[in-house]
Scaffold this motif. Structure first.
Motif, PDB file in Angstrom:
ATOM      1  N   GLU A   9      -0.365   7.240   3.215  1.00 47.69           N
ATOM      2  CA  GLU A   9      -1.091   7.276   3.834  1.00 47.69           C
ATOM      3  C   GLU A   9      -2.034   6.041   3.985  1.00 47.69           C
ATOM      4  O   GLU A   9      -2.469   5.699   5.410  1.00 47.69           O
ATOM      5  N   ASP A  10      -2.279   5.612   3.233  1.00 53.98           N
ATOM      6  CA  ASP A  10      -3.528   4.173   3.334  1.00 53.98           C
ATOM      7  C   ASP A  10      -2.706   3.072   4.248  1.00 53.98           C
ATOM      8  O   ASP A  10      -3.472   2.729   5.121  1.00 53.98           O
TER       9      ASP A  10
ATOM     10  N   ALA B 263      -0.290   4.336   6.935  1.00 56.86           N
ATOM     11  CA  ALA B 263      -1.001   4.558   7.854  1.00 56.86           C
ATOM     12  C   ALA B 263      -1.891   4.371   8.581  1.00 56.86           C
ATOM     13  O   ALA B 263      -2.228   4.240  10.188  1.00 56.86           O
ATOM     14  N   LYS B 264      -2.626   5.081   8.088  1.00 56.33           N
ATOM     15  CA  LYS B 264      -4.363   4.609   8.184  1.00 56.33           C
ATOM     16  C   LYS B 264      -4.695   3.455   8.397  1.00 56.33           C
ATOM     17  O   LYS B 264      -5.445   3.388   9.947  1.00 56.33           O
ATOM     18  N   GLU B 265      -3.811   2.553   7.943  1.00 57.96           N
ATOM     19  CA  GLU B 265      -4.491   1.258   8.433  1.00 57.96           C
ATOM     20  C   GLU B 265      -3.852   0.653   9.380  1.00 57.96           C
ATOM     21  O   GLU B 265      -4.241  -0.212  10.576  1.00 57.96           O
TER      22      GLU B 265
ATOM     23  N   LYS C  17       0.453  -0.934  -0.049  1.00 56.12           N
ATOM     24  CA  LYS C  17       0.112   0.175  -0.102  1.00 56.12           C
ATOM     25  C   LYS C  17       0.368   0.860   0.095  1.00 56.12           C
ATOM     26  O   LYS C  17       2.389   1.158  -0.390  1.00 56.12           O
TER      27      LYS C  17
ATOM     28  N   LYS D 125      -2.865   2.389  12.339  1.00 55.15           N
ATOM     29  CA  LYS D 125      -3.813   3.810  13.118  1.00 55.15           C
ATOM     30  C   LYS D 125      -4.675   2.692  13.584  1.00 55.15           C
ATOM     31  O   LYS D 125      -5.513   2.136  14.196  1.00 55.15           O
ATOM     32  N   ASN D 126      -5.689   2.106  12.325  1.00 53.44           N
ATOM     33  CA  ASN D 126      -6.666   1.609  12.691  1.00 53.44           C
ATOM     34  C   ASN D 126      -6.492   0.073  13.415  1.00 53.44           C
ATOM     35  O   ASN D 126      -6.969  -0.586  14.620  1.00 53.44           O
ATOM     36  N   ASP D 127      -5.406  -0.844  13.068  1.00 53.41           N
ATOM     37  CA  ASP D 127      -4.948  -1.441  13.929  1.00 53.41           C
ATOM     38  C   ASP D 127      -4.461  -1.851  15.404  1.00 53.41           C
ATOM     39  O   ASP D 127      -5.223  -2.442  16.139  1.00 53.41           O
TER      40      ASP D 127
ATOM     41  N   GLN E 208      -5.538   0.970  17.212  1.00 50.36           N
ATOM     42  CA  GLN E 208      -7.229   0.799  17.730  1.00 50.36           C
ATOM     43  C   GLN E 208      -7.827   0.200  17.955  1.00 50.36           C
ATOM     44  O   GLN E 208      -8.396  -0.371  19.336  1.00 50.36           O
TER      45      GLN E 208
END
Length: 104
Positions: A63-64, A66-68, A60, A70-72, A74
């Motif tokens: 930015e994608d 990094a978002k993933e 990936k 962050k979601n993991d 959380q």
């Protein structure tokens, strides 16, 4: 009649407390045996899962990914918090109330 209803309610409360104790102990046993079972699976399992996740993140863009991540993080924190809160609830409401059976 009122006394009879109060007596039935007290008997029901004791029955619920008496039945909740073994169920709470089973949950407690499950939560205590889960980490050793995962430890027995070995660090190899964790390494394989981590390698697959890192490979998926490498494919990936920045930015994608990094978002993933962050979601993991959380989701992992939420899962850990849920397990801790669940264990506290089980202890307070299912295991500890056995002493309330002695309240006559």
């Amino acid at each position: 009649m009122r006394e009879n209803l109060d007596k039935n309610r007290i008997d029901t409360d004791r029955l619920v407390r008496l039945l909740s104790r073994p169920i709470g102990e089973l949950f407690d046993l499950h939560l205590r045996l889960l980490p050793p079972a995962l430890h027995r699976a070995g660090p190899g399992l964790v390494q394989v899962l981590l390698a697959a996740k890192l490979q998926a993140l490498a494919e990936k863009k920045g930015e994608d990914a990094a978002k993933e991540v962050k979601n993991d993080v959380q989701m992992a924190a939420g899962c850990a918090l849920c397990m801790v809160k669940g264990y506290i609830w089980i202890f307070k409401n299912m295991i500890m109330p056995l002493r309330l059976l002695c309240d006559w």
